[in-house]
Design a protein around this motif. Structure first.
Motif, mmCIF file in Angstrom:
data_model
loop_
_atom_site.group_PDB
_atom_site.id
_atom_site.type_symbol
_atom_site.label_atom_id
_atom_site.label_comp_id
_atom_site.label_asym_id
_atom_site.label_seq_id
_atom_site.Cartn_x
_atom_site.Cartn_y
_atom_site.Cartn_z
ATOM 1 N N GLU A 168 0.788 -1.311 -0.031
ATOM 2 C CA GLU A 168 -0.060 -0.035 -0.106
ATOM 3 C C GLU A 168 0.849 1.289 0.014
ATOM 4 O O GLU A 168 0.346 2.145 -0.722
ATOM 5 N N ARG A 169 1.816 1.342 0.733
ATOM 6 C CA ARG A 169 2.886 2.403 0.756
ATOM 7 C C ARG A 169 3.541 2.880 -0.505
ATOM 8 O O ARG A 169 3.887 3.566 -0.742
ATOM 9 N N TYR A 170 4.124 1.437 -0.898
ATOM 10 C CA TYR A 170 4.893 1.431 -2.230
ATOM 11 C C TYR A 170 4.178 2.116 -3.237
ATOM 12 O O TYR A 170 4.634 2.959 -3.980
ATOM 13 N N ARG A 171 2.792 1.711 -3.398
ATOM 14 C CA ARG A 171 2.046 2.300 -4.595
ATOM 15 C C ARG A 171 2.055 3.978 -4.642
ATOM 16 O O ARG A 171 1.987 4.365 -5.496
ATOM 17 N N ALA A 174 4.290 6.418 -6.598
ATOM 18 C CA ALA A 174 3.964 6.963 -8.229
ATOM 19 C C ALA A 174 3.693 8.555 -7.779
ATOM 20 O O ALA A 174 3.658 9.059 -8.898
ATOM 21 N N ASN A 175 3.553 8.998 -6.844
ATOM 22 C CA ASN A 175 2.891 10.220 -6.697
ATOM 23 C C ASN A 175 3.946 11.439 -6.415
ATOM 24 O O ASN A 175 3.894 12.465 -6.475
ATOM 25 N N ASN A 176 5.326 10.608 -6.337
ATOM 26 C CA ASN A 176 6.674 11.651 -6.262
ATOM 27 C C ASN A 176 7.418 11.305 -7.347
ATOM 28 O O ASN A 176 8.233 10.394 -7.626
ATOM 29 N N PRO A 177 7.421 12.351 -8.269
ATOM 30 C CA PRO A 177 7.975 12.330 -9.562
ATOM 31 C C PRO A 177 9.595 12.367 -9.379
ATOM 32 O O PRO A 177 10.405 12.112 -10.512
ATOM 33 N N LYS A 178 10.113 12.695 -8.209
ATOM 34 C CA LYS A 178 11.420 12.819 -8.052
ATOM 35 C C LYS A 178 12.013 11.251 -7.854
ATOM 36 O O LYS A 178 13.235 11.140 -7.575
ATOM 37 N N LEU A 179 11.089 10.471 -7.299
ATOM 38 C CA LEU A 179 11.541 8.955 -6.871
ATOM 39 C C LEU A 179 11.264 7.942 -8.006
ATOM 40 O O LEU A 179 9.915 7.829 -8.173
ATOM 41 N N VAL A 180 12.203 7.578 -8.448
ATOM 42 C CA VAL A 180 12.133 6.177 -9.355
ATOM 43 C C VAL A 180 12.491 4.861 -8.459
ATOM 44 O O VAL A 180 13.384 4.518 -7.914
ATOM 45 N N SER A 181 11.318 4.462 -8.563
ATOM 46 C CA SER A 181 11.158 3.047 -7.539
ATOM 47 C C SER A 181 11.048 1.830 -8.375
ATOM 48 O O SER A 181 10.530 1.776 -9.554
ATOM 49 N N ARG A 182 11.494 0.830 -8.008
ATOM 50 C CA ARG A 182 11.693 -0.524 -8.752
ATOM 51 C C ARG A 182 11.227 -1.681 -7.831
ATOM 52 O O ARG A 182 11.943 -1.696 -6.758
ATOM 53 N N LEU A 183 10.264 -2.314 -8.124
ATOM 54 C CA LEU A 183 9.703 -3.686 -7.050
ATOM 55 C C LEU A 183 10.145 -4.560 -7.908
ATOM 56 O O LEU A 183 9.804 -5.025 -9.030
ATOM 57 N N LEU A 184 10.851 -5.711 -7.256
ATOM 58 C CA LEU A 184 11.741 -6.702 -7.860
ATOM 59 C C LEU A 184 11.048 -7.951 -7.328
ATOM 60 O O LEU A 184 11.167 -8.247 -5.981
ATOM 61 N N GLU A 185 10.302 -8.481 -8.254
ATOM 62 C CA GLU A 185 9.440 -9.510 -7.884
ATOM 63 C C GLU A 185 10.079 -10.684 -7.341
ATOM 64 O O GLU A 185 11.248 -11.254 -7.984
#
Length: 214
Positions: A168-171, A174-185
């Motif tokens: 829930e928090r990770y989703r 997406a609201n922070n354009p400065k943060l590029v996040s990658r979820l690794l399955e």
């Protein structure tokens, strides 16, 4: 060839906190600050190769070598441990910056180190720092809020098999354009795949390549 300086400060409640500064040039203008996990040291793969990336770019590297899995901390509550982390990291950085001046910074935190990162990014000196969050402790409000609202150019890597992952928090990142996040399955808290070392090495290469591009 780089110079290596190892020293220590008297940390929280008098505990010695070791640190290492690796420098490549007397006139370097940038510093990368590496904040390890409790049992994931600066010599472990993600931080070892991050050190290599920054050194190759002629960026000085500060490794804060705390040991919060030491018996010294067995009686600490989590709140007191957090106080120790912030105090120790801040004291090490203050000492290093008394001896050297920089005009640009990278902050790289792994797990427990992301607690220190969250507090450091509130400081004016780090307003323009680039941040790398490796397996951040997303269930902690201070870490989550810092990542969600940070204005720093940032990368985040976390696996969905990590006990500190919070979907829930990770989703919301997406609201922070400065943060590029990658979820690794399938990746765990060490950013590895259990029982699959070859695939884990490929993942390590991917993460380090992205850090190199930051």
């Amino acid at each position: 060839m780089f110079k290596v300086k190892t020293d220590f400060i008297k940390g929280y409640k008098g505990k010695d906190i070791d640190y290492t500064v690796l420098s490549t040039d007397e006139h370097v203008s940038k510093l990368a600050i590496l904040l390890p996990g409790a049992g994931y040291t600066a010599q472990a793969p993600l931080l070892h190769y991050s050190t290599g990336v920054f050194s190759h770019k002629s960026v000085d590297v500060l490794q804060v070598n705390y040991t919060y899995n030491d018996k010294f901390y067995d009686s600490f509550t989590m709140d007191e441990l957090v106080e120790a982390i912030k105090h120790d990291v801040g004291t090490v950085i203050d000492k290093v910056l008394e001896e050297n001046s920089y005009d640009g910074y990278y902050l790289v935190g792994k797990s427990l180190g992301t607690i220190a990162m969250a507090s450091l990014l509130d400081k004016e000196i780090f307003y323009n720092a680039k941040a790398v969050w490796l397996t951040p402790l997303l269930n902690r409000d201070d870490v989550f809020e810092s990542m969600l609202h940070s204005r720093n150019e940032s990368l985040c890597f976390i696996g969905d098999d990590d006990t500190h992952y919070n979907a829930e928090r990770y989703r919301q990142f997406a609201n922070n354009p400065k943060l590029v996040s990658r979820l690794l399955e399938g990746a765990d808290h060490s950013l590895q795949y259990k029982g699959d070392p070859v695939r884990s090495i490929d993942l390590l290469k991917t993460v380090i390549k992205k850090i190199d591009e930051l």
